[in-house]
Design an enzyme around this catalytic site. Structure first.
Site, PDB file in Angstrom:
ATOM      1  N   ALA A   1      -7.588  -0.346 -39.659  1.00 40.80           N
ATOM      2  CA  ALA A   1      -8.758   0.496 -39.913  1.00 40.80           C
ATOM      3  C   ALA A   1      -9.964   0.065 -39.098  1.00 40.80           C
ATOM      4  O   ALA A   1     -11.026   0.694 -39.191  1.00 40.80           O
ATOM      5  CB  ALA A   1      -9.104   0.467 -41.401  1.00 40.80           C
TER       6      ALA A   1
ATOM      7  N   LYS B   1      -9.823   7.513 -30.081  1.00 38.73           N
ATOM      8  CA  LYS B   1      -8.849   7.504 -31.172  1.00 38.73           C
ATOM      9  C   LYS B   1      -7.580   8.255 -30.773  1.00 38.73           C
ATOM     10  O   LYS B   1      -6.477   7.888 -31.195  1.00 38.73           O
ATOM     11  CB  LYS B   1      -9.463   8.132 -32.431  1.00 38.73           C
ATOM     12  CG  LYS B   1     -10.617   7.334 -33.016  1.00 38.73           C
ATOM     13  CD  LYS B   1     -10.219   5.938 -33.448  1.00 38.73           C
ATOM     14  CE  LYS B   1      -9.471   5.926 -34.764  1.00 38.73           C
ATOM     15  NZ  LYS B   1      -9.207   4.549 -35.238  1.00 38.73           N
TER      16      LYS B   1
ATOM     17  N   SER C   1     -17.284  -8.345 -38.811  1.00 40.53           N
ATOM     18  CA  SER C   1     -18.597  -8.560 -39.420  1.00 40.53           C
ATOM     19  C   SER C   1     -18.492  -9.603 -40.531  1.00 40.53           C
ATOM     20  O   SER C   1     -17.774  -9.398 -41.519  1.00 40.53           O
ATOM     21  CB  SER C   1     -19.136  -7.248 -39.988  1.00 40.53           C
ATOM     22  OG  SER C   1     -20.238  -7.475 -40.838  1.00 40.53           O
TER      23      SER C   1
ATOM     24  N   ASN D   1     -14.023  13.610 -42.455  1.00 39.72           N
ATOM     25  CA  ASN D   1     -15.119  12.812 -43.002  1.00 39.72           C
ATOM     26  C   ASN D   1     -14.838  12.421 -44.447  1.00 39.72           C
ATOM     27  O   ASN D   1     -14.295  13.218 -45.224  1.00 39.72           O
ATOM     28  CB  ASN D   1     -16.421  13.619 -42.962  1.00 39.72           C
ATOM     29  CG  ASN D   1     -16.814  13.990 -41.558  1.00 39.72           C
ATOM     30  OD1 ASN D   1     -17.387  13.208 -40.831  1.00 39.72           O
ATOM     31  ND2 ASN D   1     -16.481  15.213 -41.159  1.00 39.72           N
TER      32      ASN D   1
ATOM     33  N   GLY E   1     -13.733  -4.781 -44.153  1.00 44.54           N
ATOM     34  CA  GLY E   1     -15.056  -4.671 -44.767  1.00 44.54           C
ATOM     35  C   GLY E   1     -15.681  -3.313 -44.612  1.00 44.54           C
ATOM     36  O   GLY E   1     -16.767  -3.071 -45.162  1.00 44.54           O
ATOM     37  N   GLY E   2     -15.029  -2.406 -43.890  1.00 46.14           N
ATOM     38  CA  GLY E   2     -15.580  -1.068 -43.699  1.00 46.14           C
ATOM     39  C   GLY E   2     -15.368  -0.181 -44.909  1.00 46.14           C
ATOM     40  O   GLY E   2     -14.766  -0.582 -45.912  1.00 46.14           O
TER      41      GLY E   2
ATOM     42  N   LYS F   1     -11.434  13.867 -35.292  1.00 42.40           N
ATOM     43  CA  LYS F   1     -12.165  13.952 -34.023  1.00 42.40           C
ATOM     44  C   LYS F   1     -11.274  13.643 -32.824  1.00 42.40           C
ATOM     45  O   LYS F   1     -11.681  13.836 -31.672  1.00 42.40           O
ATOM     46  CB  LYS F   1     -13.363  13.011 -34.054  1.00 42.40           C
ATOM     47  CG  LYS F   1     -14.419  13.420 -35.070  1.00 42.40           C
ATOM     48  CD  LYS F   1     -15.553  12.428 -35.145  1.00 42.40           C
ATOM     49  CE  LYS F   1     -16.631  12.904 -36.118  1.00 42.40           C
ATOM     50  NZ  LYS F   1     -16.154  13.053 -37.492  1.00 42.40           N
TER      51      LYS F   1
END
Length: 647
Positions: A385, A444, A337, A470, A312-313, A432
């Site tokens: 993910a 990560k 979620s 990003n 759902g992201g 990152k």
């Protein structure tokens, strides 16, 4: 009883309306038929008048007059056969012209044959059979197109106020621009005041009454002269770099800019000419479209069961949409979620009704549930993910939760995949993770180490990592935050004037993840080509301009680096090198061999009973990720970078 009566009455009214409409259409067809019948008579009379120099009487042979008795049913019958009365005059177009021309031509050939058969050619001059079809074509086709022109003039010129709608410039005078202008004539929202195009041969011409004023390079001066604040880019075939150049001109001119769909969207039928969309930052960046190996990706996904965690992201949901296009047998969505799971489940079912979608609410840290899911669904490939990714939020008060979710969740899922013989496991990582300065990035990096260690065990499951920066518009990222601040009237907050970031679109990132997965052989860390880094303050300024504001209308405030934030991101650690792949936007990072003892220590650390403090988490991270620099050290390093740049 009253309800039944109401239903009967409504049905009767509906039937009555349908009957009235049908009667009106029949009446319109009868009128068109009567006109064409009269046109045959008039055209024949005009042909005779022209042939005999407008002298009537004994010069006109009787056979020429009597011939109307068989010419009239011949031509009218041909009109009926070619379907002239199925169309509506208001929509008369080239196909109608072609039908009229074919019917008149064929009827004329038959008329000449009949005249020759009954020896009427000598009595009726040959020139009459030449003039007659010309006059008939003018009367039938001309009437239809004249009616349409008058109707459009009434509707679009006299039928509505000229000042109705916001003035807008159309950029592009090609066929797409012409179609857009034609459609916008009936719009109550927009009023085209001019067209711009860089082709000198088009400048000065008119498109549906709107003049091509000049080149797009003169956009700023024309927008000021005409008092225009809006522009529409009508060049769907423009390359991304060209589109970015035009968008930048619009932004510099302070215009609110929209765009027609791309040529790919138009050809696919997923959008119409008038489906205008707001220009986004991705249009301004101008990255070329991603070309992936469709055959290899299809072989990996088609007919298979695919599982996506974090479905759902932002990345997870787009991954699901991209995967669904390759017709997997089943797509399993795993999401913690409930609301996010519901949204992606509904979206996929609507967009891909034939796809079997399994929506499961689960936490990747719950090993028992994950093993149960893999046992029941038997996926061939897993895309992982699910992650906590918001840097400042994870930096304070949530350090241990970030570690548990991002590292322990990856470990539990990886072990379950090995146990159930999953063919491939793809971890979605981040830039990152390279020389991390925050807990999220370090977590990560640890997740990457867990996957590399699992690969080193030599199991049947292949493990790959895909690392990128990003993505534009992802949940919790800087772009949606800027857009919300602009919508409120500002100010827009940027942490530092020198901070830079890599950016790519969500579809681009998702497609490259699939490409990397199709190329993976196990143990690779794929690094995506993120292009050139952008200054975040420049991104903020462009978003302000894209929203239709001048940079002095909405202020930009610098708030200072947040906890765990650094001035620039890296895609490779200092100790890493890369090697090329056959795909120009993918490289593979070479990393040191997996340290089994370190990974074992990491897993033991994750199993601890008590919850450590944030400071303790950071201290432990220094042991497991030597390149990790806590926020205090990063602030010092950032200050040194600024001093060097200033010098």
């Amino acid at each position: 009883m009253s309800i039944q009566k109401s239903m009967k009455f409504a049905k009767k009214q509906g039937d009555g309306n349908a009957s009235d409409q049908k009667s009106f259409m029949s009446l319109r067809r009868v009128g068109a038929f009567a006109y064409d019948t009269l046109a045959v008579v008039v055209a024949w009379g005009l042909a005779l008048l022209f042939r005999f120099s407008f002298e009537v009487g004994p010069l006109v042979p009787p056979a020429a007059l009597y011939s109307l008795a068989w010419l009239l049913p011949l031509y009218v019958g041909m009109f009926v056969a070619f379907g002239l009365y199925r169309g509506i005059w208001y929509f008369a177009s080239i196909p109608d012209m072609v039908r009229i021309g074919k019917s008149i031509f064929l009827a004329t050939v038959l008329a000449i044959a009949i005249a020759a058969m009954f020896e009427l050619v000598g009595q009726i001059p040959r020139s009459v059979f030449v003039l007659f079809p010309i006059f008939l074509l003018l009367l039938t086709a001309g009437a239809r197109f004249t009616y349409r022109a008058l109707k459009e003039y009434w509707l679009f010129e006299l039928g509505r106020p000229q000042r109705l709608g916001k003035p807008v410039l159309v950029l592009g005078a090609g066929s797409s621009g012409a179609n857009l202008i034609k459609e916008l004539r009936s719009s109550l929202t927009w009023r085209v005041v001019g067209v711009l195009d860089d082709h000198s041969s088009k400048i000065g011409n008119e498109i549906f009454g709107h003049r091509v004023l000049g080149p797009i390079t003169a956009l700023s001066s024309w927008s000021r002269a005409l008092g225009v604040r809006d522009a529409i880019i009508a060049i769907p075939s423009a390359a991304p770099a060209r589109r970015a150049e035009i968008v930048q001109r619009c932004v510099d001119a302070g215009l609110h800019v929209m765009s027609m769909p791309t040529m790919a969207e138009l050809l696919a039928g997923s959008a119409k000419v008038t489906s205008l969309r707001e220009i986004g930052l991705e249009d301004l960046i101008g990255r070329p479209p991603v070309a992936i190996d469709m055959a290899a990706t299809s072989a990996m996904l088609k007919g298979r069961t695919v599982l996506v965690t974090g479905a759902g992201g932002s990345i997870g949901s787009e991954l699901c949409r991209q995967i669904a296009q390759f017709e997997p047998m089943r797509l399993v969505l795993v999401e913690l979620s409930e609301f996010a799971l519901y949204k992606i489940d509904q979206s996929l079912r609507e967009q891909f009704p034939k796809l079997e979608v399994i929506a499961l609410a689960a936490d990747v840290k719950d090993g028992k549930t994950i093993r149960h899911i893999l046992h029941r669904q038997t996926p061939t490939i897993v895309f992982h993910a699910a992650a906590y990714k918001h840097v400042p939020l994870m930096e304070e008060m949530n350090c241990w939760q970030a570690i548990r979710n991002n590292v322990y969740g990856t470990h539990k899922l990886a072990e379950a995949c090995i146990e159930h013989g999953v063919g491939e496991f793809v971890l979605i990582s981040t830039d990152k993770a390279v020389n991390p300065t925050n807990v999220m990035g370090a977590s990560k990096r640890l997740a990457e180490l867990v996957c590399l260690a699992a690969q080193a065990r030599g199991t049947a499951t292949r493990f790959e990592v895909v690392r990128f920066g990003n993505v534009l518009g992802s949940a919790g990222s800087v772009i949606p935050k800027f857009q919300e601040q602009i919508a409120r009237g500002g100010p827009v907050t940027v942490t530092h004037p020198e901070i830079t970031r890599y950016f790519m679109s969500i579809p681009e990132a998702s497609q490259l993840v699939l490409q990397a997965a199709s190329m993976g052989r196990g143990g690779e860390i794929f690094v995506l080509d993120m292009g050139e880094p952008l200054k975040v303050v420049d991104v903020a300024r462009n978003l302000i301009r894209l929203s239709g504001y001048a940079t002095d209308q909405i202020s930009i405030v610098f708030t200072g680096l947040r906890p765990g934030e650094k001035l620039y991101e890296e895609l490779l650690a200092d100790s890493e090198t890369t090697r090329e792949t056959h795909h120009p936007k993918l490289r593979i990072a070479k990393t040191p061999p997996s340290d089994h003892a370190k990974v074992a220590a990491i897993l033991a650390w994750l199993e601890r009973a008590e919850i450590p403090s944030d400071d303790q988490v950071r201290a432990d991270l220094r042991r497991f990720v030597p390149e990790y620099r806590p926020p205090q050290e990063e602030r010092l390093a950032s200050a040194q970078v600024i001093e060097l740049r200033a010098g």
